[in-house]
Write an enzyme that holds these catalytic residues in place. Sequence first.
Site, short mmCIF file in Angstrom:
data_model
loop_
_atom_site.label_atom_id
_atom_site.label_comp_id
_atom_site.label_asym_id
_atom_site.label_seq_id
_atom_site.Cartn_x
_atom_site.Cartn_y
_atom_site.Cartn_z
N GLU A 164 0.77 -1.29 0.02
CA GLU A 164 -0.01 0.00 0.00
C GLU A 164 0.85 1.45 0.09
OE1 GLU A 164 -2.58 -3.27 1.26
OE2 GLU A 164 -0.50 -2.62 1.86
N HIS A 179 -11.23 -5.77 9.01
CA HIS A 179 -11.84 -5.57 7.98
C HIS A 179 -13.28 -4.82 8.20
CE1 HIS A 179 -9.52 -9.03 6.93
NE2 HIS A 179 -9.57 -8.86 5.58
#
Length: 668
Positions: free
Chosen positions: A408, A475
């Site tokens: 990322e 998540h």
Amino acid sequence: MPTTLPALDFARFDYPNETLRELYEQLLRPRLIEEKMLKQLRQGVISKWFSGIGQEAISVGCARALVQSEWVFTMHRNLGVFTSRDVPLAKLFAQWQGKPGGFTEGRDRSFHFGSREHHIVGMISHLGPQLALAAGVALRHKLLGEQRVSLAFTGDGGTSEGDFHEALNIAAVWKLPVIFVIENNGYGLSTPVSEQYACDQLSDRGIGYGMRAMTIDGNNILEVHETISKLAAELRENPEPVLVECQTFRVRGHEEASGVKYVPTEEIEAWQQRDPVDRFGDYLIERGVMTEAEQTRLAKSIKAEIMTGLRDADNLPAATGDPERENAALFQNHPAPVPIAIGTTNDQTKEIRFIDAISDALRQSMRKHEDLVLMGQDIAGYGGVFKITDGFVEEFGLERVRNTPLCESGVVGVGLGLSIAGGKAMVEMQFGDFVTCGFNQIVNNLAKSHYRWGQNADVTVRLPVGGGVGAGPFHSQTMESWFTAVPGLKIAYPSTPADAKGLLMSALADPNPVLFFEHKALYRSLTDEVPQGDYYVPFGKAATAKAGTQASIITYGMGVHWARKTVEAEGLDVEIIDLRTLFPLDYDAIRTTVKKTSRALILHEASLTGGFGGELAAWIGEHCFEDLDAPVRRLAAMDTPIPFAAALEADYLPEEKLASALRSLLDY
């Protein structure tokens, strides 16, 4: 290490005398500037200095090997890049003195700046992130078919950072024309290289990524110049990354205050015998290319340039405070889009899901902005884990819809590099939780670039977030408060399909960095009328989701739907304000609703402590106190990680507590 080192060998290179004289001048100029800056440091004119004495051959050799329009990403000790590209000395001196005439107008120091005019981008203190930026510039060159390369410097210490590995891996996978240069100068501050890595030489790391790699003598100006010149020519024709380790030595401290007591004296003396400026000067005299008198005259001429630049910098005024000016420097000016009311566009609306509105915004923006590139894990042929980009490859191709490695930080950095070179990037976090891996690039590069040196960051980061779907601690988070405290970021958090499309199209049109929060639980559960074609919702304009008089719920994202459901179930005349964007924030709408109802409940899904609601409550208490008939109430999630099991998650989320919180507020 041995107390004697091999002598520099210049004779094996065949350069015309004119080029040799030019290279010597380019080596001498940063050396003489540094010697003067060390005096200025002792005199208190400048506050800090990172010396590159003994390493000039790397900076000069690399800079002179590239064309002026090729971007270079520098570190502390690359003064020779700036001088080789004829950066005005007065402006450099003003930068180091923190004056408005410098590149950052006094907002940052030393080499923490860039210059678009000279195609140079300086480092930030975190050392590794600029490598991915160079890869992003190289990506832009490759997409446009431009025969150019980019070049980024790092140190031996920086090669241990994750950003180094992420940038090299991306560049290798995408075959980007970027040259990564390691200045291996023996020490990371005081830590010797023997304690930094276990491989024989740092160039070995490039081989592991499938790229060409080599180790050269970084004190030999001709070896550096010839190596980089040949590599650049090859990469312009056949794009690929290359790793070049330049062996050199830092004869002074990491910065002057740290000194060199940790370095054996004989080691410094051995490397001083290989001084790149002195030895090259000796070689030119021995070969008859220059005389000692000519070198003395050249030094005198450069010293005169330095004194002229210093006088010009000294005559500049000191920095003065101006809050309005500083706030205006956060973002590149961008006219707000004209909002379009639903139902006024020739009835060209369609009932679609929240997720389809996101997809539609991306598709419309890809058609409108030909320089927009989408990047993320599995977003190409697979269409992303939520299938938002399903079918995009067929229309826009793999060059513009790019699968990325799982890195990322590197991908956000590539997005910024793409922006520096004139492109536009959308980076998708597969789940918003994974933004932690890109945190540094977002808060220290995207958020600060325009404020520091006027470079906009045309990058939108999409973040699928939120609970209620049984996805557990990694998540399901919603982490907007991590970023609302960072000046320089725009933040959107839509609650409806129409706003999702309109705000995302506005974000992608905006040349500034935007974090775009999307609640996963709304993706396929919420359907509404959404305008077709281009549709924009301006940032900083809240919406009244429901009018009312008894109290105001100020919220965003999923909170809007919890509020609607509860107010309707309880039969309350409560106003619901949907903030839509958290920066810029619509303070007028907050003031207006509080004045109207005299009671405010702030609702958000993230944990209570440190949540954005605390900022909202503080602002209402400070600016709307006389309009209140009750204390401002906050309702948010528990101060625990978000759990997995349904019953635990229901306890964690604030939805079931909203009715009682409202009654308590109304009964006050």
